[in-house]
Design a protein around this motif. Structure first.
Motif, PDB file in Angstrom:
ATOM      1  N   LEU A  79      44.871  47.579  57.316  1.00 16.74           N
ATOM      2  CA  LEU A  79      44.044  46.629  56.909  1.00 16.74           C
ATOM      3  C   LEU A  79      44.142  46.715  55.031  1.00 16.74           C
ATOM      4  O   LEU A  79      44.581  45.453  54.410  1.00 16.74           O
ATOM      5  CB  LEU A  79      42.549  46.721  57.154  1.00 16.74           C
ATOM      6  CG  LEU A  79      41.619  45.568  56.414  1.00 16.74           C
ATOM      7  CD1 LEU A  79      40.932  45.134  57.397  1.00 16.74           C
ATOM      8  CD2 LEU A  79      41.268  45.806  55.102  1.00 16.74           C
ATOM      9  N   TYR A  80      44.107  47.848  54.640  1.00  7.80           N
ATOM     10  CA  TYR A  80      44.149  47.876  52.980  1.00  7.80           C
ATOM     11  C   TYR A  80      45.394  47.478  52.391  1.00  7.80           C
ATOM     12  O   TYR A  80      45.558  46.687  51.566  1.00  7.80           O
ATOM     13  CB  TYR A  80      43.933  49.386  52.775  1.00  7.80           C
ATOM     14  CG  TYR A  80      44.005  49.665  51.250  1.00  7.80           C
ATOM     15  CD1 TYR A  80      43.039  49.044  50.349  1.00  7.80           C
ATOM     16  CD2 TYR A  80      45.174  50.333  50.568  1.00  7.80           C
ATOM     17  CE1 TYR A  80      43.154  49.546  48.945  1.00  7.80           C
ATOM     18  CE2 TYR A  80      45.154  50.607  49.380  1.00  7.80           C
ATOM     19  CZ  TYR A  80      44.270  49.921  48.533  1.00  7.80           C
ATOM     20  OH  TYR A  80      44.435  50.360  47.057  1.00  7.80           O
ATOM     21  N   ALA A  81      46.465  47.923  53.247  1.00  5.81           N
ATOM     22  CA  ALA A  81      47.799  47.521  52.708  1.00  5.81           C
ATOM     23  C   ALA A  81      48.077  45.946  53.109  1.00  5.81           C
ATOM     24  O   ALA A  81      48.963  45.436  52.124  1.00  5.81           O
ATOM     25  CB  ALA A  81      49.036  48.375  53.612  1.00  5.81           C
ATOM     26  N   SER A  82      47.567  45.382  54.026  1.00 10.62           N
ATOM     27  CA  SER A  82      47.937  43.859  54.333  1.00 10.62           C
ATOM     28  C   SER A  82      46.922  43.040  53.965  1.00 10.62           C
ATOM     29  O   SER A  82      47.330  41.884  53.858  1.00 10.62           O
ATOM     30  CB  SER A  82      48.053  43.848  55.915  1.00 10.62           C
ATOM     31  OG  SER A  82      46.914  44.327  56.642  1.00 10.62           O
ATOM     32  N   ALA A  83      45.586  43.221  53.892  1.00  8.37           N
ATOM     33  CA  ALA A  83      44.472  42.292  53.365  1.00  8.37           C
ATOM     34  C   ALA A  83      44.653  42.050  51.919  1.00  8.37           C
ATOM     35  O   ALA A  83      44.770  42.923  51.083  1.00  8.37           O
ATOM     36  CB  ALA A  83      43.357  42.631  53.900  1.00  8.37           C
ATOM     37  N   PRO A  84      44.387  40.949  51.525  1.00  7.81           N
ATOM     38  CA  PRO A  84      44.162  40.362  50.020  1.00  7.81           C
ATOM     39  C   PRO A  84      42.999  40.554  49.440  1.00  7.81           C
ATOM     40  O   PRO A  84      42.204  39.973  49.308  1.00  7.81           O
ATOM     41  CB  PRO A  84      44.420  38.929  50.029  1.00  7.81           C
ATOM     42  CG  PRO A  84      43.983  38.466  51.406  1.00  7.81           C
ATOM     43  CD  PRO A  84      44.217  39.819  52.488  1.00  7.81           C
ATOM     44  N   LEU A  85      42.765  42.114  49.560  1.00  4.80           N
ATOM     45  CA  LEU A  85      41.350  42.520  48.847  1.00  4.80           C
ATOM     46  C   LEU A  85      40.983  42.007  47.430  1.00  4.80           C
ATOM     47  O   LEU A  85      42.052  42.174  46.488  1.00  4.80           O
ATOM     48  CB  LEU A  85      41.051  43.992  49.068  1.00  4.80           C
ATOM     49  CG  LEU A  85      41.300  44.634  50.274  1.00  4.80           C
ATOM     50  CD1 LEU A  85      40.939  46.046  50.411  1.00  4.80           C
ATOM     51  CD2 LEU A  85      40.487  43.926  51.396  1.00  4.80           C
ATOM     52  N   ALA A  86      39.780  41.560  47.443  1.00  4.34           N
ATOM     53  CA  ALA A  86      39.615  41.192  45.722  1.00  4.34           C
ATOM     54  C   ALA A  86      38.202  41.951  45.521  1.00  4.34           C
ATOM     55  O   ALA A  86      37.365  42.407  46.184  1.00  4.34           O
ATOM     56  CB  ALA A  86      39.444  39.931  45.884  1.00  4.34           C
ATOM     57  N   PRO A  87      37.767  41.910  44.077  1.00  2.00           N
ATOM     58  CA  PRO A  87      36.597  42.451  43.827  1.00  2.00           C
ATOM     59  C   PRO A  87      35.460  41.688  44.432  1.00  2.00           C
ATOM     60  O   PRO A  87      35.279  40.688  44.822  1.00  2.00           O
ATOM     61  CB  PRO A  87      36.486  41.957  42.419  1.00  2.00           C
ATOM     62  CG  PRO A  87      37.710  41.941  41.856  1.00  2.00           C
ATOM     63  CD  PRO A  87      38.538  41.363  42.964  1.00  2.00           C
ATOM     64  N   GLY A  88      34.321  42.633  44.938  1.00  2.00           N
ATOM     65  CA  GLY A  88      33.327  42.051  45.492  1.00  2.00           C
ATOM     66  C   GLY A  88      33.576  42.192  47.341  1.00  2.00           C
ATOM     67  O   GLY A  88      32.364  42.075  47.843  1.00  2.00           O
ATOM     68  N   ASP A  89      34.676  42.194  47.613  1.00  2.00           N
ATOM     69  CA  ASP A  89      35.039  42.484  49.001  1.00  2.00           C
ATOM     70  C   ASP A  89      34.299  43.599  49.683  1.00  2.00           C
ATOM     71  O   ASP A  89      34.269  44.717  49.049  1.00  2.00           O
ATOM     72  CB  ASP A  89      36.278  42.272  49.205  1.00  2.00           C
ATOM     73  CG  ASP A  89      37.047  40.978  49.073  1.00  2.00           C
ATOM     74  OD1 ASP A  89      36.397  40.143  48.721  1.00  2.00           O
ATOM     75  OD2 ASP A  89      38.397  40.772  49.426  1.00  2.00           O
TER      76      ASP A  89
END
Length: 208
Positions: A79-89
């Motif tokens: 998930l970490y490698a593929s998801a577009p994580l952003a501040p606050g997620d």
């Protein structure tokens, strides 16, 4: 700054309702829009709970596009490698056992573009039981080199147990339960962690 309930501040309580400026409304709206939930579940249903924002708790599968309530990823690193994580997620990790098939940390936070901010950290949140003990376990199986390796600022790790990591000698992450990189990293939050079964000579349960 959020005003505590029941407290009056000079120049506010004596006035009528004050409409926030359009700039403030825009800022608040943008912040809410950026924050998102992402979901991980292992391959068993033991002790699973329905995670916040979800109505069911399906088992996870590591496939392109996973990470939603209806199709969680199976492993944290995928998930970490593929998801577009952003501040606050917030990344929600259901109860279960997570590991890595190769000599890498179970969760390797090494993408600087996926950093939080001082006001909006990125949170990785496991599940805890009735007594507060974490039900989300990062088990290295003697292969993974750490539970979590933190190389990015403004992240929070919550409700995680970690055990049984491979030693890496004098090279980080040393087989530590939680390893924070030596380079200046700020804003690391650690809450309700349980680390045991770590025996590497240069490792530590929590290594700053």
């Amino acid at each position: 700054r959020r005003r505590p309930a029941g407290r009056r501040e000079s120049g506010v309580a004596s006035c009528g309702p004050v409409a926030p400026s359009s700039a403030l409304l825009l800022a608040l709206t943008s912040s809410v829009a950026l924050a998102a939930g992402h979901y991980v579940n292992d391959g068993t249903a033991a002790n699973d709970v329905v995670l916040p924002g979800c109505s069911t708790a399906p088992l996870g599968v590591d496939v392109a596009g996973c990470g939603a309530c209806a199709n969680p990823c199976r492993t944290p690193n995928f998930l970490y490698a593929s998801a577009p994580l952003a501040p606050g997620d917030i990344v929600y990790l259901n109860a279960g056992t997570y590991t890595a098939a190769t000599a890498v940390p179970v969760l390797n936070l090494n993408i600087i573009a996926k950093s939080g901010t001082a006001t909006a950290p990125i949170t990785f949140r496991g599940v805890s039981g009735p007594g507060g003990a974490p039900l989300t376990l990062f088990d290295g199986n003697g292969i993974a080199t750490a539970g979590v390796s933190i190389q990015t600022p403004w992240v929070s790790i919550e409700n995680i147990a970690a055990t049984n990591f491979a030693c890496t000698g004098t090279m980080p992450p040393y087989g530590s339960g939680i390893h924070v990189a030596a380079s200046p990293i700020e804003g690391v939050g650690l809450l309700n962690l349980e680390v045991y079964g770590t025996s590497c000579p240069f490792g530590a349960p929590i290594d700053f």
